[in-house]
Design a protein around this motif. Structure first.
Motif, short mmCIF file in Angstrom:
data_model
loop_
_atom_site.label_atom_id
_atom_site.label_comp_id
_atom_site.label_asym_id
_atom_site.label_seq_id
_atom_site.Cartn_x
_atom_site.Cartn_y
_atom_site.Cartn_z
N CYS A 44 -8.31 -21.72 32.46
CA CYS A 44 -7.48 -21.30 31.32
C CYS A 44 -6.08 -21.87 31.53
O CYS A 44 -5.13 -21.15 31.85
CB CYS A 44 -7.45 -19.78 31.20
N ASN A 49 -4.50 -23.13 26.56
CA ASN A 49 -3.84 -22.08 25.77
C ASN A 49 -3.03 -22.67 24.61
O ASN A 49 -2.89 -22.04 23.56
CB ASN A 49 -2.93 -21.25 26.67
N TRP A 58 -9.64 -17.53 19.22
CA TRP A 58 -9.95 -17.15 20.60
C TRP A 58 -11.45 -17.25 20.92
O TRP A 58 -11.79 -17.74 22.01
CB TRP A 58 -9.43 -15.74 20.89
N ARG A 80 -7.25 -13.13 26.87
CA ARG A 80 -6.80 -12.49 25.63
C ARG A 80 -6.70 -10.97 25.78
O ARG A 80 -5.75 -10.35 25.31
CB ARG A 80 -7.74 -12.84 24.47
N TRP A 83 -3.54 -10.09 27.59
CA TRP A 83 -2.35 -10.87 27.22
C TRP A 83 -1.07 -10.05 27.30
O TRP A 83 -0.02 -10.55 27.74
CB TRP A 83 -2.52 -11.44 25.81
#
Length: 208
Positions: A44, A49, A58, A80, A83
């Motif tokens: 990631c 992102n 997402w 997510r 986050w």
């Protein structure tokens, strides 16, 4: 010179007004520093992102990453889900400067690389983000900094004169992108240096 005094001040958000660090969401999930660094640079990553900042949904982003690393599916989905842990606090000094500009009747807007849904979440966490005249969110319009199109879109949306607009961003690439679009721009390092940069241009700045 008086003609160089900006009429519009445009703030970036992440790492200018609010702290952002993806590692904060993963320190308990991936305690090992090397493994966590690998995950956030290869699985990631910032580039991964950034596609959400460009508007990629997402579920599509998660599916792409899981296809590359199927053994890390839950860790990928945690990006997510967790986050909010990546944005633990505001930068009080630069927020005070921004609010001081608004109180002094300086036109203030925001221009940010942000996924549309996480920006909505940020607005709930940090109500001061509602104080400027408005914001251009990359994930909403499908354009990202430092591409010229997002600066031009912001100018058009808010009726700005680029030569009279001062952009503030923590990324030197984004600062250079603004300058290439005909804006004034400064690289954000700290609230103290921002206050000096504003004062040098004849703008009101609170002591940070």
């Amino acid at each position: 010179m008086a003609q160089d005094r900006p009429r519009h001040v445009v703030f970036d958000i992440g790492r200018v007004l609010i702290h952002y660090d993806p590692h904060l969401a993963y320190r308990d999930l991936i305690p090992d520093d090397e493994e966590r660094h690998f995950f956030l640079s290869e699985v990631c990553s910032h580039e991964w992102n950034l596609e959400q900042d460009r508007g990629r949904p997402w579920p599509e982003a998660e599916a792409e990453a899981i296809a590359r690393h199927p053994d890390r599916a839950e860790q990928i989905r945690a990006f997510r889900k967790r986050w909010h842990k990546m944005v633990p606090h505001a930068y009080d000094g630069s927020v005070a400067i921004m609010l001081g500009l608004i109180e002094a009747d300086v036109d203030v807007t925001m221009l940010t690389n942000f996924a549309a849904d996480t920006f909505d979440e940020a607005m709930e966490i940090f109500p001061f983000l509602e104080r400027p005249r408005g914001v251009t969110v990359s994930g909403v319009i499908g354009q990202i900094k430092p591409d010229r199109a997002i600066y031009d879109a912001h100018v058009e949306s808010f009726g700005l004169d680029p030569a009279k607009s001062l952009f503030i961003d923590d990324s030197e690439k984004n600062v250079e992108g603004a300058r290439a679009a005909g804006w004034q721009a400064v690289h954000f390092v700290s609230a103290e240096t921002l206050a000096r940069d504003l004062a040098a241009r004849g703008l009101p700045a609170l002591p940070a």
